[in-house]
Motif scaffolding. Structure first.
Motif, PDB file in Angstrom:
ATOM      1  N   GLY A 190       0.793  -1.230   0.000  1.00 19.79           N
ATOM      2  CA  GLY A 190       0.000   0.000   0.000  1.00 19.79           C
ATOM      3  C   GLY A 190       0.822   1.275   0.000  1.00 19.79           C
ATOM      4  O   GLY A 190       0.373   2.300  -0.530  1.00 19.79           O
ATOM      5  N   VAL A 191       2.007   1.256   0.589  1.00 18.38           N
ATOM      6  CA  VAL A 191       2.817   2.477   0.634  1.00 18.38           C
ATOM      7  C   VAL A 191       3.171   2.900  -0.797  1.00 18.38           C
ATOM      8  O   VAL A 191       2.986   4.059  -1.189  1.00 18.38           O
ATOM      9  N   SER A 192       3.671   1.943  -1.589  1.00 22.82           N
ATOM     10  CA  SER A 192       4.053   2.265  -2.970  1.00 22.82           C
ATOM     11  C   SER A 192       2.825   2.712  -3.765  1.00 22.82           C
ATOM     12  O   SER A 192       2.886   3.681  -4.530  1.00 22.82           O
ATOM     13  N   ALA A 193       1.708   1.980  -3.589  1.00 17.35           N
ATOM     14  CA  ALA A 193       0.484   2.329  -4.323  1.00 17.35           C
ATOM     15  C   ALA A 193       0.020   3.736  -3.945  1.00 17.35           C
ATOM     16  O   ALA A 193      -0.405   4.523  -4.803  1.00 17.35           O
ATOM     17  N   ALA A 194       0.123   4.059  -2.663  1.00 15.84           N
ATOM     18  CA  ALA A 194      -0.358   5.378  -2.208  1.00 15.84           C
ATOM     19  C   ALA A 194       0.526   6.506  -2.723  1.00 15.84           C
ATOM     20  O   ALA A 194       0.029   7.585  -3.072  1.00 15.84           O
ATOM     21  N   VAL A 195       1.831   6.273  -2.792  1.00 20.79           N
ATOM     22  CA  VAL A 195       2.733   7.310  -3.322  1.00 20.79           C
ATOM     23  C   VAL A 195       2.392   7.591  -4.784  1.00 20.79           C
ATOM     24  O   VAL A 195       2.293   8.748  -5.212  1.00 20.79           O
ATOM     25  N   LYS A 196       2.180   6.516  -5.558  1.00 21.25           N
ATOM     26  CA  LYS A 196       1.859   6.733  -6.974  1.00 21.25           C
ATOM     27  C   LYS A 196       0.476   7.392  -7.124  1.00 21.25           C
ATOM     28  O   LYS A 196       0.278   8.224  -8.003  1.00 21.25           O
ATOM     29  N   GLN A 197      -0.473   7.024  -6.252  1.00 25.39           N
ATOM     30  CA  GLN A 197      -1.799   7.657  -6.288  1.00 25.39           C
ATOM     31  C   GLN A 197      -1.677   9.140  -5.935  1.00 25.39           C
ATOM     32  O   GLN A 197      -2.311  10.000  -6.572  1.00 25.39           O
ATOM     33  N   ALA A 198      -0.855   9.452  -4.949  1.00 26.37           N
ATOM     34  CA  ALA A 198      -0.664  10.861  -4.555  1.00 26.37           C
ATOM     35  C   ALA A 198      -0.031  11.642  -5.713  1.00 26.37           C
ATOM     36  O   ALA A 198      -0.464  12.758  -6.031  1.00 26.37           O
ATOM     37  N   GLU A 199       0.958  11.052  -6.360  1.00 28.71           N
ATOM     38  CA  GLU A 199       1.590  11.722  -7.520  1.00 28.71           C
ATOM     39  C   GLU A 199       0.544  11.987  -8.609  1.00 28.71           C
ATOM     40  O   GLU A 199       0.533  13.048  -9.237  1.00 28.71           O
ATOM     41  N   LEU A 200      -0.335  11.007  -8.823  1.00 36.87           N
ATOM     42  CA  LEU A 200      -1.390  11.141  -9.839  1.00 36.87           C
ATOM     43  C   LEU A 200      -2.308  12.324  -9.517  1.00 36.87           C
ATOM     44  O   LEU A 200      -2.605  13.156 -10.375  1.00 36.87           O
ATOM     45  N   LEU A 201      -2.733  12.418  -8.264  1.00 40.19           N
ATOM     46  CA  LEU A 201      -3.658  13.496  -7.874  1.00 40.19           C
ATOM     47  C   LEU A 201      -2.985  14.858  -8.014  1.00 40.19           C
ATOM     48  O   LEU A 201      -3.596  15.824  -8.474  1.00 40.19           O
ATOM     49  N   VAL A 202      -1.697  14.917  -7.645  1.00 43.01           N
ATOM     50  CA  VAL A 202      -0.960  16.179  -7.766  1.00 43.01           C
ATOM     51  C   VAL A 202      -0.823  16.545  -9.249  1.00 43.01           C
ATOM     52  O   VAL A 202      -1.044  17.693  -9.651  1.00 43.01           O
ATOM     53  N   ALA A 203      -0.484  15.531 -10.071  1.00 40.76           N
ATOM     54  CA  ALA A 203      -0.308  15.791 -11.507  1.00 40.76           C
ATOM     55  C   ALA A 203      -1.607  16.280 -12.146  1.00 40.76           C
ATOM     56  O   ALA A 203      -1.587  17.097 -13.071  1.00 40.76           O
ATOM     57  N   LEU A 204      -2.737  15.804 -11.646  1.00 44.87           N
ATOM     58  CA  LEU A 204      -4.031  16.232 -12.187  1.00 44.87           C
ATOM     59  C   LEU A 204      -4.457  17.586 -11.622  1.00 44.87           C
ATOM     60  O   LEU A 204      -5.484  18.139 -12.014  1.00 44.87           O
ATOM     61  N   GLY A 205      -3.698  18.094 -10.661  1.00 46.84           N
ATOM     62  CA  GLY A 205      -4.018  19.399 -10.072  1.00 46.84           C
ATOM     63  C   GLY A 205      -5.252  19.367  -9.185  1.00 46.84           C
ATOM     64  O   GLY A 205      -5.931  20.376  -9.018  1.00 46.84           O
ATOM     65  N   LEU A 206      -5.532  18.190  -8.605  1.00 43.70           N
ATOM     66  CA  LEU A 206      -6.749  18.055  -7.801  1.00 43.70           C
ATOM     67  C   LEU A 206      -6.447  18.150  -6.307  1.00 43.70           C
ATOM     68  O   LEU A 206      -5.408  17.685  -5.842  1.00 43.70           O
ATOM     69  N   THR A 207      -7.389  18.760  -5.577  1.00 39.37           N
ATOM     70  CA  THR A 207      -7.236  18.851  -4.118  1.00 39.37           C
ATOM     71  C   THR A 207      -8.527  18.370  -3.451  1.00 39.37           C
ATOM     72  O   THR A 207      -9.552  18.186  -4.109  1.00 39.37           O
ATOM     73  N   THR A 208      -8.464  18.176  -2.146  1.00 41.19           N
ATOM     74  CA  THR A 208      -9.608  17.641  -1.394  1.00 41.19           C
ATOM     75  C   THR A 208     -10.795  18.605  -1.445  1.00 41.19           C
ATOM     76  O   THR A 208     -10.627  19.805  -1.220  1.00 41.19           O
ATOM     77  N   SER A 209     -11.961  18.059  -1.723  1.00 44.35           N
ATOM     78  CA  SER A 209     -13.176  18.882  -1.751  1.00 44.35           C
ATOM     79  C   SER A 209     -13.412  19.513  -0.384  1.00 44.35           C
ATOM     80  O   SER A 209     -13.246  18.852   0.645  1.00 44.35           O
TER      81      SER A 209
END
Ligand code: 5HY
Length: 244
Positions: free
Chosen positions: A202-221
């Motif tokens: 999960g650590v590796s998966a979460a880092v890549k998911q976090a990178e994805l969200l940052v790359a998409l320019g998305l933040t928490t609603s």
């Protein structure tokens, strides 16, 4: 440079080192991993009571990281400790390792088994599979190893983990395995090779998911459930946690 805060919500620094190494191994060249160990609370999170007292230190570190300008935060405990509270507090994306691991497994296999540490952790993680809509696809097993035994190479914990994976394949017909503790983050690649099937950390998966969200320019609603908490005093020892 994207800076991703990776918080270990238990207070064992050696486990944070394992987590940080796994995070750095998958992070892209433009990502800096900022690992932190919670400054207060239980040395390992095994069940609901530990989880409750892991929250203040975890939330304080995410608050400090966001103020210091990190782009996203990862909560590196498989119980997704404090995930909703952290999202309510923060604007940056906050990713829990259980949610990221289950989503990742779901791309790769129809039915999979999560192998966690103890029975005390098994039930909370079963609840998380329901929360994430994966209870029909994911089984949860405990290898009966205390969390911190993973830090001791002579404890036999890794052999017990392997035995439980073998049982998951034989008895659950598991098509993939999810490692149900952040302290297992260094084992995924070796176990994938050994068992010839996807083994997800999960650590590796979460880092890549976090990178994805940052790359998409998305933040928490900030509407509804994750709206910022209402400003009000908190009394007693928790006064410093009052929403500003
Ligand atoms: C974890 N506990 O990932 C969880 C795993 C568990 O201290 N880090 C912990 O057993 O619930």
């Amino acid at each position: 440079m994207t800076r991703i805060l990776v918080v270990n919500p238990n207070t064992t620094a050696s486990m944070t080192a394992t987590i940080a190494a796994a995070a750095r191994e998958v992070a892209g060249p433009a990502t800096e991993i900022v690992p932190v160990t919670s400054p207060m609370g239980p040395i390992s999170i095994e069940g609901y009571y530990d989880e409750a007292f892991a929250l203040p230190g975890l939330l304080a570190e995410i608050r400090a990281g966001e103020s210091a300008g990190v782009s996203a935060a990862v909560i590196a405990c498989f119980d997704d400790t404090g995930l909703d509270a952290a999202r309510a507090m923060a604007r940056i994306p906050v990713v829990g390792i259980c949610e990221a691991a289950l989503a990742t497994a779901g791309f790769l296999a129809k039915r999979f088994t999560i192998v966690t540490t103890t029975e005390r952790s098994r039930v909370p993680i079963e609840e998380l599979t329901q929360r994430y809509g994966m209870s029909g696809r994911a089984r949860v097993r405990a290898a009966n190893i205390p969390v911190l035994s993973l830090e001791d190479p002579n404890s036999g914990a890794r052999d017990k983990l392997r035995s439980e994976i073998t049982r998951a394949i034989a008895e659950d017909n598991a098509e993939a395995i999810v490692l149900g503790c952040a302290g297992m983050a260094d084992l995924a690649r070796t176990l994938s090779r050994e068992f010839g099937m996807p083994v997800i950390d999960g650590v590796s998966a979460a880092v890549k998911q976090a990178e994805l969200l940052v790359a998409l320019g998305l933040t928490t609603s900030k509407r509804g459930a994750y709206a910022s908490p209402v400003t009000k005093p908190y009394l007693g020892a928790l006064a410093e946690f009052a929403p500003a």
